[in-house]
Write a protein that holds these residues in place. Structure first.
Motif, PDB file in Angstrom:
ATOM      1  N   PHE A  76      12.775  41.025   1.424  1.00  0.00           N
ATOM      2  CA  PHE A  76      12.949  39.591   1.671  1.00  0.00           C
ATOM      3  C   PHE A  76      12.192  39.232   2.942  1.00  0.00           C
ATOM      4  CE2 PHE A  76      16.247  41.683   3.999  1.00  0.00           C
ATOM      5  CZ  PHE A  76      16.401  40.958   5.175  1.00  0.00           C
ATOM      6  N   ASP A  77      11.918  37.927   3.137  1.00  0.00           N
ATOM      7  CA  ASP A  77      11.191  37.444   4.317  1.00  0.00           C
ATOM      8  C   ASP A  77      12.176  37.057   5.408  1.00  0.00           C
ATOM      9  OD1 ASP A  77       8.757  37.727   3.030  1.00  0.00           O
ATOM     10  OD2 ASP A  77       8.846  35.708   2.161  1.00  0.00           O
ATOM     11  N   PHE A  78      11.870  37.488   6.627  1.00  0.00           N
ATOM     12  CA  PHE A  78      12.729  37.148   7.773  1.00  0.00           C
ATOM     13  C   PHE A  78      11.827  36.896   8.972  1.00  0.00           C
ATOM     14  CE2 PHE A  78      15.328  38.331  11.494  1.00  0.00           C
ATOM     15  CZ  PHE A  78      16.365  37.438  11.327  1.00  0.00           C
ATOM     16  N   GLU A  79      11.736  35.604   9.380  1.00  0.00           N
ATOM     17  CA  GLU A  79      10.960  35.176  10.541  1.00  0.00           C
ATOM     18  C   GLU A  79       9.511  35.631  10.435  1.00  0.00           C
ATOM     19  OE1 GLU A  79      12.973  36.559  13.991  1.00  0.00           O
ATOM     20  OE2 GLU A  79      14.672  35.172  13.727  1.00  0.00           O
ATOM     21  N   GLY A  80       8.953  35.482   9.243  1.00  0.00           N
ATOM     22  CA  GLY A  80       7.547  35.801   9.036  1.00  0.00           C
ATOM     23  C   GLY A  80       7.276  37.249   8.712  1.00  0.00           C
ATOM     24  N   ASP A  81       8.249  38.093   8.803  1.00  0.00           N
ATOM     25  CA  ASP A  81       8.081  39.504   8.460  1.00  0.00           C
ATOM     26  C   ASP A  81       8.774  39.811   7.130  1.00  0.00           C
ATOM     27  OD1 ASP A  81       6.722  39.934  10.822  1.00  0.00           O
ATOM     28  OD2 ASP A  81       8.575  40.424  11.924  1.00  0.00           O
ATOM     29  N   THR A  82       8.318  40.891   6.463  1.00  0.00           N
ATOM     30  CA  THR A  82       8.931  41.360   5.230  1.00  0.00           C
ATOM     31  C   THR A  82       9.829  42.535   5.544  1.00  0.00           C
ATOM     32  OG1 THR A  82       7.029  40.659   3.899  1.00  0.00           O
ATOM     33  CG2 THR A  82       8.529  42.283   2.916  1.00  0.00           C
ATOM     34  N   LYS A  83      11.055  42.370   5.208  1.00  0.00           N
ATOM     35  CA  LYS A  83      12.010  43.428   5.505  1.00  0.00           C
ATOM     36  C   LYS A  83      12.559  43.996   4.192  1.00  0.00           C
ATOM     37  CE  LYS A  83      14.668  43.248   8.946  1.00  0.00           C
ATOM     38  NZ  LYS A  83      15.757  42.953   9.889  1.00  0.00           N
ATOM     39  N   PRO A  84      12.898  45.307   4.204  1.00  0.00           N
ATOM     40  CA  PRO A  84      13.460  45.914   2.989  1.00  0.00           C
ATOM     41  C   PRO A  84      14.930  45.541   2.823  1.00  0.00           C
ATOM     42  CG  PRO A  84      13.347  47.543   4.721  1.00  0.00           C
ATOM     43  CD  PRO A  84      12.714  46.314   5.296  1.00  0.00           C
ATOM     44  N   LEU A  85      15.371  45.636   1.577  1.00  0.00           N
ATOM     45  CA  LEU A  85      16.777  45.395   1.276  1.00  0.00           C
ATOM     46  C   LEU A  85      17.267  46.542   0.401  1.00  0.00           C
ATOM     47  CD1 LEU A  85      19.321  43.569   1.284  1.00  0.00           C
ATOM     48  CD2 LEU A  85      18.429  42.566  -0.852  1.00  0.00           C
ATOM     49  N   PHE A  86      18.333  47.191   0.854  1.00  0.00           N
ATOM     50  CA  PHE A  86      18.922  48.304   0.102  1.00  0.00           C
ATOM     51  C   PHE A  86      20.366  47.955  -0.232  1.00  0.00           C
ATOM     52  CE2 PHE A  86      15.884  50.077   3.198  1.00  0.00           C
ATOM     53  CZ  PHE A  86      14.959  50.615   2.336  1.00  0.00           C
ATOM     54  N   LEU A  87      20.714  48.021  -1.515  1.00  0.00           N
ATOM     55  CA  LEU A  87      22.083  47.782  -1.960  1.00  0.00           C
ATOM     56  C   LEU A  87      22.610  49.051  -2.607  1.00  0.00           C
ATOM     57  CD1 LEU A  87      21.778  44.240  -3.589  1.00  0.00           C
ATOM     58  CD2 LEU A  87      22.599  44.790  -1.300  1.00  0.00           C
ATOM     59  N   THR A  88      23.788  49.497  -2.192  1.00  0.00           N
ATOM     60  CA  THR A  88      24.401  50.702  -2.749  1.00  0.00           C
ATOM     61  C   THR A  88      25.820  50.378  -3.237  1.00  0.00           C
ATOM     62  OG1 THR A  88      25.283  51.413  -0.606  1.00  0.00           O
ATOM     63  CG2 THR A  88      23.071  52.204  -1.216  1.00  0.00           C
ATOM     64  N   MET A  89      26.228  51.106  -4.265  1.00  0.00           N
ATOM     65  CA  MET A  89      27.587  50.928  -4.815  1.00  0.00           C
ATOM     66  C   MET A  89      28.036  52.269  -5.392  1.00  0.00           C
ATOM     67  SD  MET A  89      28.969  48.121  -7.588  1.00  0.00           S
ATOM     68  CE  MET A  89      27.755  48.581  -8.811  1.00  0.00           C
ATOM     69  N   GLU A  90      29.165  52.775  -4.939  1.00  0.00           N
ATOM     70  CA  GLU A  90      29.700  54.037  -5.430  1.00  0.00           C
ATOM     71  C   GLU A  90      30.086  53.903  -6.907  1.00  0.00           C
ATOM     72  OE1 GLU A  90      29.903  56.909  -4.043  1.00  0.00           O
ATOM     73  OE2 GLU A  90      29.188  56.337  -2.028  1.00  0.00           O
ATOM     74  N   ALA A  91      29.580  54.828  -7.737  1.00  0.00           N
ATOM     75  CA  ALA A  91      29.833  54.751  -9.166  1.00  0.00           C
ATOM     76  C   ALA A  91      31.299  55.026  -9.493  1.00  0.00           C
ATOM     77  CB  ALA A  91      28.926  55.730  -9.914  1.00  0.00           C
ATOM     78  N   GLU A  92      31.918  55.888  -8.745  1.00  0.00           N
ATOM     79  CA  GLU A  92      33.297  56.259  -9.052  1.00  0.00           C
ATOM     80  C   GLU A  92      34.254  55.080  -8.958  1.00  0.00           C
ATOM     81  OE1 GLU A  92      34.473  59.475  -6.627  1.00  0.00           O
ATOM     82  OE2 GLU A  92      33.129  60.944  -7.571  1.00  0.00           O
ATOM     83  N   THR A  93      33.908  54.105  -8.104  1.00  0.00           N
ATOM     84  CA  THR A  93      34.812  52.967  -7.898  1.00  0.00           C
ATOM     85  C   THR A  93      34.658  51.889  -8.967  1.00  0.00           C
ATOM     86  OG1 THR A  93      33.194  51.893  -6.436  1.00  0.00           O
ATOM     87  CG2 THR A  93      34.818  53.367  -5.412  1.00  0.00           C
TER      88      THR A  93
END
Length: 429
Positions: free
Chosen positions: A120-137
């Motif tokens: 995603f873009d943040f103040e003119g820079d491109t930053k990574p986005l990582f989303l995690t979710m435990e499968a067991e839950t």
């Protein structure tokens, strides 16, 4: 060997084979449906979790753009990271997955973890986005899968049993009418009509009705054949008896006049036998087409010769036989056949009369024998009640496409009518 095995198959064995065949198909379908349903549930569970994780990305980006710190907790199961440094140490290698990756990870990096990688873009820079979710839950537990599998198996077994019951009932219902008809055909009780169970297919009902029809026709033909044999035997035995008696009498007297009378009796009996044989053989001639194509004129002389043969019996009963020749029609039957037809009708008229006149009327379209006797009863008006003589008349009429009709007279007696084919009949009072 194959022929003998095919002949040895019965309706019962066919029912078992049919049931076994459909049971095997039902079992195979059940296994396939169970396997496909399990695979579908696994895929659906993972697909829902991946879509949930992807849809959460917009919310996480909005929060990071507003200044939220990493890691960001979203709901009870999802964690969002906006940099590689903020990832936990054990998940550092997740940054190596390509942009847009969204799936469950089951390797040594992160076991049973749903991971989504975006930017995603943040103040003119491109930053990574990582989303995690435990499968067991978010995934079903082993006990829950066990219950689901048990319920699925129970439902499949119930459906299999229901299908097996339905196929068994259906196959028996299809085979039972055939089996019942087979048993009835083998049965010694010929008086019982063929029948099939109630609710059988229409074709089986039609088959049983056809069997009943054909059996009735066979019984009628057998009775007709037996009656025909009795009549033929009687007609042939009578002149033979006359010939034998006259032959014995020839040895008892040398009187020329007496011997002449006996020789006349023998000659007349032989002629009658010859006429009878010719008439009976005409029923089985193979030259029907050729014979039917020829016709001849019925003359007064021929009819008078026939009337002379029955005159002794008529005189004995004090009856008078008259001839009314209105026309000389064209007919196909030979003289012996016509003789047998008229003699049978005249003998029946004489036997049924005690007094009065018997009239033979010859028209262009028919011949009538009218008597003033006792008339017809109900049985005599049916074909079964005609007796042996009229049975032969019926057969001969059918052979030459004539029609025999018996009706009661206006006041008394009976009218026997022989109608010719292809003629316009005129009503005669």
């Amino acid at each position: 060997m194959k022929t003998s095995k095919a002949l040895s198959s019965t309706a019962q064995s066919l029912t078992k084979k049919l049931s076994l065949y459909f049971n095997a198909i039902a079992l195979l379908i059940g296994i396939l449906v169970f396997a496909l349903s399990q695979a579908g549930l696994y895929w659906l569970e993972d697909e829902i979790n991946k879509r949930n994780l992807q849809q959460t990305a917009d919310f996480a980006i909005d929060r990071f753009q507003q200044g939220a710190s990493s890691p960001l907790t979203i709901g009870p199961n999802i964690l969002a990271y906006d940099s590689t440094e903020s990832l936990p140490k054990q998940f550092q290698q997740l940054s190596q997955y390509p942009m847009g990756y969204n799936d469950e990870i089951t390797d040594e990096i992160a076991h049973d973890l749903f991971f989504y990688h975006a930017s995603f873009d943040f103040e003119g820079d491109t930053k990574p986005l990582f989303l995690t979710m435990e499968a067991e839950t978010v995934e079903l537990s082993s006990d829950e899968w066990r219950y689901i599998n048990f319920a699925s198996l129970a439902i499949m077994i119930l459906l299999y049993l229901a299908f097996d019951f339905a196929i068994s009932k259906l196959s028996k219902r299809l085979v039972q009418p055939v089996n019942q008809l087979s048993q009835q055909l083998k049965s010694a009780q010929r008086e019982t009509n063929f029948s099939v169970p109630e609710g059988s297919a229409l074709e089986f009902t039609e088959l049983s009705n056809s069997l009943n029809k054909y059996r009735n026709q066979n019984e009628i033909l057998i009775k007709q054949e037996q009656s025909f044999a009795k009549y033929a035997s009687h007609e042939l035995r009578t002149p033979l008896t006359v010939i034998q008696g006259a032959t014995k009498l020839l040895d008892k007297s040398a009187d020329p006049e007496f011997q002449l009378r006996q020789r006349d009796r023998i000659a007349k009996a032989a002629t009658d036998m010859q006429h009878t044989i010719e008439a009976l053989l005409s029923l089985v001639k193979q030259e029907q087409t050729r014979e039917n194509s020829t016709s001849r004129k019925l003359t007064e002389k021929e009819i008078k010769l026939i009337l002379e043969e029955v005159s002794p019996l008529a005189k004995y009963k004090h009856l008078k036989v008259e001839l009314k020749l209105i026309a000389e029609p064209e007919i196909q039957p030979s003289p012996p056949v016509l003789r047998m037809l008229l003699i049978n009708l005249l003998q029946n008229a004489i036997n049924a009369s005690d007094s009065g006149v018997i009239t033979v009327e010859v028209w262009e379209s028919c011949i009538k024998v009218v008597d003033q006797g006792r008339g017809l009863n109900d049985s005599e008006q049916s074909k079964d009640g005609h007796g042996l003589g009229l049975l032969i008349v019926d057969a001969l009429c059918e052979r030459y496409e004539w029609q025999l009709m018996l009706t009661s007279g206006k006041e008394s007696g009976c009218i026997a009518k022989l109608a010719f084919p292809n003629k316009d009949e005129t009503e005669i009072s």
